[in-house]
Design an enzyme around this catalytic site. Structure first.
Site, PDB file in Angstrom:
ATOM      1  N   ILE A  17     -47.345  21.854 -27.577  1.00 33.54           N
ATOM      2  CA  ILE A  17     -48.409  20.965 -28.069  1.00 33.54           C
ATOM      3  C   ILE A  17     -49.725  21.723 -28.190  1.00 33.54           C
ATOM      4  O   ILE A  17     -50.428  21.624 -29.196  1.00 33.54           O
ATOM      5  CB  ILE A  17     -48.579  19.753 -27.134  1.00 33.54           C
ATOM      6  CG1 ILE A  17     -47.295  18.929 -27.101  1.00 33.54           C
ATOM      7  CG2 ILE A  17     -49.759  18.889 -27.587  1.00 33.54           C
ATOM      8  CD1 ILE A  17     -46.843  18.408 -28.449  1.00 33.54           C
ATOM      9  N   LYS A 217     -48.844   5.730 -24.285  1.00 30.58           N
ATOM     10  CA  LYS A 217     -47.888   6.808 -24.554  1.00 30.58           C
ATOM     11  C   LYS A 217     -46.610   6.606 -23.748  1.00 30.58           C
ATOM     12  O   LYS A 217     -45.485   6.779 -24.266  1.00 30.58           O
ATOM     13  CB  LYS A 217     -48.519   8.154 -24.218  1.00 30.58           C
ATOM     14  CG  LYS A 217     -47.562   9.348 -24.303  1.00 30.58           C
ATOM     15  CD  LYS A 217     -47.004   9.531 -25.708  1.00 30.58           C
ATOM     16  CE  LYS A 217     -45.955  10.646 -25.763  1.00 30.58           C
ATOM     17  NZ  LYS A 217     -46.506  11.968 -25.466  1.00 30.58           N
ATOM     18  N   ARG A 224     -38.280   3.589 -26.569  1.00 32.77           N
ATOM     19  CA  ARG A 224     -37.209   4.356 -27.198  1.00 32.77           C
ATOM     20  C   ARG A 224     -36.086   4.620 -26.207  1.00 32.77           C
ATOM     21  O   ARG A 224     -34.900   4.558 -26.553  1.00 32.77           O
ATOM     22  CB  ARG A 224     -37.767   5.664 -27.757  1.00 32.77           C
ATOM     23  CG  ARG A 224     -38.802   5.456 -28.864  1.00 32.77           C
ATOM     24  CD  ARG A 224     -39.463   6.759 -29.262  1.00 32.77           C
ATOM     25  NE  ARG A 224     -38.502   7.668 -29.879  1.00 32.77           N
ATOM     26  CZ  ARG A 224     -38.730   8.967 -30.067  1.00 32.77           C
ATOM     27  NH1 ARG A 224     -39.871   9.506 -29.642  1.00 32.77           N
ATOM     28  NH2 ARG A 224     -37.823   9.727 -30.643  1.00 32.77           N
ATOM     29  N   ARG A 257     -31.382  -8.281 -38.646  1.00 32.36           N
ATOM     30  CA  ARG A 257     -32.364  -8.135 -37.558  1.00 32.36           C
ATOM     31  C   ARG A 257     -31.822  -7.286 -36.414  1.00 32.36           C
ATOM     32  O   ARG A 257     -32.317  -7.357 -35.296  1.00 32.36           O
ATOM     33  CB  ARG A 257     -32.780  -9.525 -37.055  1.00 32.36           C
ATOM     34  CG  ARG A 257     -33.659 -10.270 -38.068  1.00 32.36           C
ATOM     35  CD  ARG A 257     -33.994 -11.670 -37.630  1.00 32.36           C
ATOM     36  NE  ARG A 257     -32.822 -12.537 -37.574  1.00 32.36           N
ATOM     37  CZ  ARG A 257     -32.257 -13.108 -38.638  1.00 32.36           C
ATOM     38  NH1 ARG A 257     -32.759 -12.880 -39.845  1.00 32.36           N
ATOM     39  NH2 ARG A 257     -31.193 -13.891 -38.522  1.00 32.36           N
ATOM     40  N   CYS A 271     -40.575  14.315 -23.209  1.00 28.53           N
ATOM     41  CA  CYS A 271     -41.220  12.998 -23.260  1.00 28.53           C
ATOM     42  C   CYS A 271     -40.284  11.862 -22.856  1.00 28.53           C
ATOM     43  O   CYS A 271     -40.474  11.243 -21.815  1.00 28.53           O
ATOM     44  CB  CYS A 271     -41.776  12.731 -24.659  1.00 28.53           C
ATOM     45  SG  CYS A 271     -43.241  13.701 -25.062  1.00 28.53           S
ATOM     46  N   LYS A 337     -32.655  18.403 -28.987  1.00 29.81           N
ATOM     47  CA  LYS A 337     -32.487  17.667 -30.230  1.00 29.81           C
ATOM     48  C   LYS A 337     -32.151  18.650 -31.333  1.00 29.81           C
ATOM     49  O   LYS A 337     -32.194  19.869 -31.115  1.00 29.81           O
ATOM     50  CB  LYS A 337     -33.726  16.828 -30.585  1.00 29.81           C
ATOM     51  CG  LYS A 337     -34.953  17.640 -30.920  1.00 29.81           C
ATOM     52  CD  LYS A 337     -36.165  16.754 -31.182  1.00 29.81           C
ATOM     53  CE  LYS A 337     -36.041  15.927 -32.436  1.00 29.81           C
ATOM     54  NZ  LYS A 337     -36.172  16.736 -33.671  1.00 29.81           N
ATOM     55  N   ARG A 344     -35.980  22.033 -23.045  1.00 25.20           N
ATOM     56  CA  ARG A 344     -36.557  21.250 -21.946  1.00 25.20           C
ATOM     57  C   ARG A 344     -35.825  19.920 -21.754  1.00 25.20           C
ATOM     58  O   ARG A 344     -35.654  19.156 -22.689  1.00 25.20           O
ATOM     59  CB  ARG A 344     -38.039  20.983 -22.208  1.00 25.20           C
ATOM     60  CG  ARG A 344     -38.912  22.211 -22.053  1.00 25.20           C
ATOM     61  CD  ARG A 344     -40.352  21.917 -22.402  1.00 25.20           C
ATOM     62  NE  ARG A 344     -40.519  21.558 -23.799  1.00 25.20           N
ATOM     63  CZ  ARG A 344     -41.665  21.150 -24.331  1.00 25.20           C
ATOM     64  NH1 ARG A 344     -42.731  21.027 -23.567  1.00 25.20           N
ATOM     65  NH2 ARG A 344     -41.740  20.858 -25.609  1.00 25.20           N
TER      66      ARG A 344
END
Length: 427
Positions: A17, A217, A224, A257, A271, A337, A344
């Protein structure tokens, strides 16, 4: 975007970051001094190179270093604004947040602070971390006033502005994503917003306090995490009931939906796998759903290991003369990912680490995004070619959906192999 009121800023922590943020400010012709304790990172950046993989970052760093707008050092220097972007890991076995890196960064910049400076905490933090940072700074510099006591008249302005970017798209999302800014006073918030609007085209939304910005945050990533946990739990249920979870989710998502996410080998990264625990640590008796979601996602790698163990047993039964040392497992992907080099909190890495340690099989790691294996995978073989790995393996464990592993390419290569598709790569 607007003209910056800051001529010189400092970014403390030049990782995934901090470095992109420093490069982005420098690209707007602001002098940026990057600070990191890693001498290798400092030397690499000062050569105009990067020590992490992120699309387009290398081009920007090369340009701003050559133009003289970005340089790196291990020792903080005076600046008008300081952005702290250091890790916030766990300490102990109870997932308690470790603020020692933030404290060390605060104490490092304290000697060079001057009246009128702005200090922004960007590190994703538990609720109250920004106020704790302000207290550490105030204790180190009693000659300056801080907003927790002096309010709007303080010498130093302090705010929290958490990063909200996706690895692999950091350089784009730093610009376009909205930012949530929580200053300790309205003036702190306004000054922080003025800094970010030098390159942010999204909205800079002001929260009522640093605590709300911190919680925002954490809430985003906990939302998620809970939704991923639902998908991962469905995968366990479908395995028990002998159903295809991907077919089930596809059919359920036909409802206008319903939008169920895709299951995987777990949840990783700096995160989503971390932030929910910060909420749990702040309100352990109330955060019951968030804790359960974390437990579901943290346990998914164990289920994957069980599938591999069953595949090893089946392979041995089919040929009783073989031993585990005759079996080769190809593990497709170990990053947290797809299409990045970041390990990490990677559940895939944890799975492969256990296989290397305990399976007694030959383990190949098929990972096109790293040049060498971490020490925890000592004994495994790094393979960059999916074709080579597919031909040589007995068991294929599909973990991370890198572009090199797309199903149209992998499926024919794995005919006749024992395949465990934990990441849904063949769907």
């Amino acid at each position: 975007m607007s003209k910056s009121p800051f001529k010189r800023i400092s970014v403390i922590g030049l990782g995934y970051i901090g470095l992109p943020t420093a490069a982005m400010f420098a690209s707007r012709k602001i002098e940026v001094v990057g600070v990191d304790v890693n001498q290798h990172a400092v030397d690499t950046i000062n050569r105009g190179e990067v020590h992490i993989v992120e699309p387009d970052l290398d081009m920007v760093v090369r340009a701003v270093v050559s133009e003289g707008y970005l340089r790196a050092t291990t020792v903080p220097e005076p600046a008008e604004g300081f952005l702290i972007a250091v890790p916030t890991p766990f300490k102990g076995d109870n997932h308690d947040p470790d603020l020692s890196y933030i404290k060390a960064a605060a104490l490092a910049i304290a000697p060079v602070l001057e009246a009128g400076n702005l200090v922004i905490l960007e590190s994703t933090s538990p609720v109250g971390a920004t106020e704790a940072m302000a207290d550490w700074l105030a204790e180190a510099r009693p000659d300056l006033s801080f907003p927790q006591k002096a309010g709007e008249s303080s010498d130093i302005r302090i705010a929290h502005c958490p990063e909200r970017v996706l690895p692999g798209k950091v350089m784009q999302e730093l610009i376009t994503n909205d930012r949530v800014i929580g200053g300790m006073t309205p003036s702190c918030s306004a000054q922080a917003a003025a800094l970010y609007t030098t390159f942010v085209t999204g909205d800079c939304v002001l929260a009522s306090s640093p605590r709300v910005a911190e919680m925002a945050k954490l809430t985003e990533n906990s939302f998620r995490d809970v939704n991923i946990a639902f998908a991962n739990e469905l995968s366990l249920i479908c395995d028990e009931l002998r159903m295809d979870v991907w077919e089930l989710i596809r059919l359920a998502n036909l409802h206008p939906r319903v939008n169920i996410l895709q299951p995987g080998p777990g949840v990783g990264g700096h995160c989503i796998a971390v932030d929910p625990w910060f909420i749990v640590s702040s309100a352990p008796n109330q955060a019951r759903l968030i804790r359960t979601a974390r437990e579901v996602n943290d346990s998914k790698p164990n289920w994957v290991i069980e599938q591999v163990q069953a595949a090893i047993a089946d392979t041995l039964i089919q040929n009783i003369e073989r031993t585990p040392s005759d079996i080769t497992i190809a593990c497709f992907g170990v990053t947290f990912k797809a299409d990045i080099d970041d390990l990490r909190e990677s559940p895939s890495l944890a799975i492969v680490e256990e296989l290397v340690r305990d399976s007694k099989c030959n383990v190949m790691v098929v990972e096109p995004n790293i040049e060498s294996l971490p020490e925890v995978l000592r004994g495994a073989e790094l393979v960059h070619s999916p074709r080579d790995a597919s031909q040589r393996c007995d068991i294929a464990l599909l973990l991370v959906g890198h572009r090199e592993f797309k199903s149209t390419f992998l499926k024919p290569l794995l005919d006749g192999k024992h395949v465990i598709d934990a990441g849904g790569l063949l769907r």
